[in-house]
Design a protein around this motif. Structure first.
Motif, PDB file in Angstrom:
ATOM      1  N   ARG A 142      15.687  -1.798 -38.936  1.00  0.00           N
ATOM      2  CA  ARG A 142      16.823  -1.108 -39.310  1.00  0.00           C
ATOM      3  C   ARG A 142      16.724  -1.422 -40.848  1.00  0.00           C
ATOM      4  O   ARG A 142      16.047  -2.278 -41.420  1.00  0.00           O
ATOM      5  CB  ARG A 142      17.894  -2.223 -39.070  1.00  0.00           C
ATOM      6  CG  ARG A 142      18.423  -1.958 -37.719  1.00  0.00           C
ATOM      7  CD  ARG A 142      19.759  -2.721 -37.351  1.00  0.00           C
ATOM      8  NE  ARG A 142      19.814  -4.161 -37.475  1.00  0.00           N
ATOM      9  CZ  ARG A 142      20.684  -5.166 -37.358  1.00  0.00           C
ATOM     10  NH1 ARG A 142      21.767  -4.425 -36.868  1.00  0.00           N
ATOM     11  NH2 ARG A 142      20.653  -6.351 -37.734  1.00  0.00           N
TER      12      ARG A 142
ATOM     13  N   THR B 288      17.819   3.712 -31.497  1.00  0.00           N
ATOM     14  CA  THR B 288      17.284   3.897 -32.627  1.00  0.00           C
ATOM     15  C   THR B 288      17.784   2.644 -33.818  1.00  0.00           C
ATOM     16  O   THR B 288      18.721   2.091 -33.521  1.00  0.00           O
ATOM     17  CB  THR B 288      17.687   5.248 -33.298  1.00  0.00           C
ATOM     18  OG1 THR B 288      16.853   5.493 -34.668  1.00  0.00           O
ATOM     19  CG2 THR B 288      18.943   5.416 -33.389  1.00  0.00           C
ATOM     20  N   SER B 289      16.733   2.414 -34.640  1.00  0.00           N
ATOM     21  CA  SER B 289      17.104   1.615 -35.816  1.00  0.00           C
ATOM     22  C   SER B 289      17.991   2.419 -37.006  1.00  0.00           C
ATOM     23  O   SER B 289      18.327   1.682 -37.850  1.00  0.00           O
ATOM     24  CB  SER B 289      15.897   0.943 -36.489  1.00  0.00           C
ATOM     25  OG  SER B 289      15.109  -0.009 -35.266  1.00  0.00           O
ATOM     26  N   MET B 290      18.149   3.637 -36.865  1.00  0.00           N
ATOM     27  CA  MET B 290      18.805   4.347 -37.753  1.00  0.00           C
ATOM     28  C   MET B 290      20.164   4.356 -37.645  1.00  0.00           C
ATOM     29  O   MET B 290      20.793   3.800 -36.577  1.00  0.00           O
ATOM     30  CB  MET B 290      18.526   6.151 -37.492  1.00  0.00           C
ATOM     31  CG  MET B 290      17.305   6.282 -38.132  1.00  0.00           C
ATOM     32  SD  MET B 290      16.930   8.277 -38.116  1.00  0.00           S
ATOM     33  CE  MET B 290      16.688   8.390 -36.133  1.00  0.00           C
ATOM     34  N   ASP B 291      21.277   4.398 -38.451  1.00  0.00           N
ATOM     35  CA  ASP B 291      22.499   4.389 -38.438  1.00  0.00           C
ATOM     36  C   ASP B 291      23.044   5.968 -37.703  1.00  0.00           C
ATOM     37  O   ASP B 291      22.198   6.585 -37.959  1.00  0.00           O
ATOM     38  CB  ASP B 291      23.218   4.118 -39.592  1.00  0.00           C
ATOM     39  CG  ASP B 291      22.980   5.160 -40.699  1.00  0.00           C
ATOM     40  OD1 ASP B 291      22.918   6.279 -40.650  1.00  0.00           O
ATOM     41  OD2 ASP B 291      23.366   4.721 -42.035  1.00  0.00           O
ATOM     42  N   ARG B 292      24.171   5.903 -37.497  1.00  0.00           N
ATOM     43  CA  ARG B 292      24.500   6.971 -36.393  1.00  0.00           C
ATOM     44  C   ARG B 292      24.692   8.375 -37.678  1.00  0.00           C
ATOM     45  O   ARG B 292      24.069   9.340 -36.954  1.00  0.00           O
ATOM     46  CB  ARG B 292      25.859   6.796 -36.120  1.00  0.00           C
ATOM     47  CG  ARG B 292      26.414   8.243 -35.060  1.00  0.00           C
ATOM     48  CD  ARG B 292      25.312   8.311 -33.814  1.00  0.00           C
ATOM     49  NE  ARG B 292      25.750   9.487 -33.162  1.00  0.00           N
ATOM     50  CZ  ARG B 292      26.155   9.316 -31.891  1.00  0.00           C
ATOM     51  NH1 ARG B 292      26.560   8.221 -31.381  1.00  0.00           N
ATOM     52  NH2 ARG B 292      26.701  10.432 -31.375  1.00  0.00           N
TER      53      ARG B 292
ATOM     54  N   LEU C 266      20.891   9.504 -37.884  1.00  0.00           N
ATOM     55  CA  LEU C 266      20.476  10.007 -36.615  1.00  0.00           C
ATOM     56  C   LEU C 266      21.115  11.433 -36.434  1.00  0.00           C
ATOM     57  O   LEU C 266      20.207  12.390 -36.027  1.00  0.00           O
ATOM     58  CB  LEU C 266      21.121   9.045 -35.427  1.00  0.00           C
ATOM     59  CG  LEU C 266      20.701   9.779 -33.913  1.00  0.00           C
ATOM     60  CD1 LEU C 266      19.182   9.932 -33.867  1.00  0.00           C
ATOM     61  CD2 LEU C 266      21.341   8.886 -32.887  1.00  0.00           C
TER      62      LEU C 266
ATOM     63  N   VAL D  31      23.908   6.541 -26.636  1.00  0.00           N
ATOM     64  CA  VAL D  31      23.177   6.220 -27.802  1.00  0.00           C
ATOM     65  C   VAL D  31      23.507   5.029 -28.574  1.00  0.00           C
ATOM     66  O   VAL D  31      24.629   4.444 -28.638  1.00  0.00           O
ATOM     67  CB  VAL D  31      23.500   7.497 -29.034  1.00  0.00           C
ATOM     68  CG1 VAL D  31      22.629   7.315 -30.197  1.00  0.00           C
ATOM     69  CG2 VAL D  31      23.122   9.004 -28.267  1.00  0.00           C
TER      70      VAL D  31
ATOM     71  N   THR E 262      22.506   2.748 -31.823  1.00  0.00           N
ATOM     72  CA  THR E 262      22.318   2.937 -33.250  1.00  0.00           C
ATOM     73  C   THR E 262      22.188   1.587 -34.044  1.00  0.00           C
ATOM     74  O   THR E 262      22.601   0.518 -33.688  1.00  0.00           O
ATOM     75  CB  THR E 262      23.116   3.861 -34.064  1.00  0.00           C
ATOM     76  OG1 THR E 262      24.469   3.490 -34.094  1.00  0.00           O
ATOM     77  CG2 THR E 262      22.857   5.305 -33.455  1.00  0.00           C
TER      78      THR E 262
END
Length: 225
Positions: free
Chosen positions: A58, A112-116, A119, A134, A136
């Protein structure tokens, strides 16, 4: 992990497929590097040092290792802004679109380590479909290598994490998948095979993976653990 030259294809049973995004499904390396260089210059940091262990984690967790606690939220928001405003060069990696199309109703999730928001930007740029589940960065208390994200995705899908296959490209994500109890297939799209030895299998990219009635078939160019 010992590599096997031209081994036979291996079937991995899977009740569901849990997929990392950046580096696994999407190549966003040019964007990540451009953003990190701009961001690091603004904060007086070495971009290469920041990038060295950032992949698969993250943003806030990595930023916290470089800026004072009182500036983490601001610095993270700035890096997120830089990354979300740039999609040049963001593409789906080889085999990804075919694999996702072949799932055809089978349970799968993105973890995923991304924020929404990021993404959504990158997924749209690469033309990836969106599953019902999903997970995030905002959805977990602890990011990868903690298994929380994969455990949460499995729970939302109604399956045991130990019955899932995780696909990852980074050591932190591999450790998260293994800690969740899942089998892990690693792709060498962002790291060399020598850095991915904790995975159960290693393949060059997702052209080596196909969907079967009960799971996945990993073709003979994989290295089995």
């Amino acid at each position: 992990m010992a590599s096997v030259e031209n081994p036979p294809a291996v079937h991995l049973p899977a009740a569901a497929l849990l997929l990392d995004v950046d580096g696994t499904l999407i190549d966003s390396t040019p964007v990540v590097e451009r953003a990190a260089h701009r961001w690091a210059a603004e904060y007086g940091l070495d971009p290469q040092e920041f990038l060295a262990d950032a992949h698969g984690r993250r943003t806030a967790d990595r930023v916290a290792e470089f800026v004072p606690p009182g500036r983490v939220a601001e610095a993270t928001a700035r890096l997120d802004e830089l990354e979300a405003s740039d999609t040049e060069g963001v593409v789906a990696l080889p085999g990804v679109l075919d694999l996702l199309a072949a799932l055809d109703g089978r349970p799968w999730a993105l973890v995923t380590s991304m924020d929404r928001p990021l993404l959504d930007v990158r997924r749209a740029a690469a033309g990836l479909p969106l599953p019902e589940v999903v997970v995030t960065a905002e959805d977990v208390r602890q990011g990868k290598p903690d298994p929380e994200g994969y455990l949460l995705a499995a729970r939302h899908l109604g399956v045991a994490a130990g019955e899932c296959v995780v696909i990852e490209d980074a050591p932190a994500g591999i450790r998260a998948g293994r800690a969740a109890g899942a089998r892990v297939v690693a792709v060498t799209t962002s790291h060399p095979a020598a850095a991915l030895t904790e995975a159960d299998m290693i393949v060059s990219d997702l052209t080596a993976v196909s969907v079967t009635a009960g799971g996945l078939l990993v073709s003979g160019n994989g290295a089995r653990g």
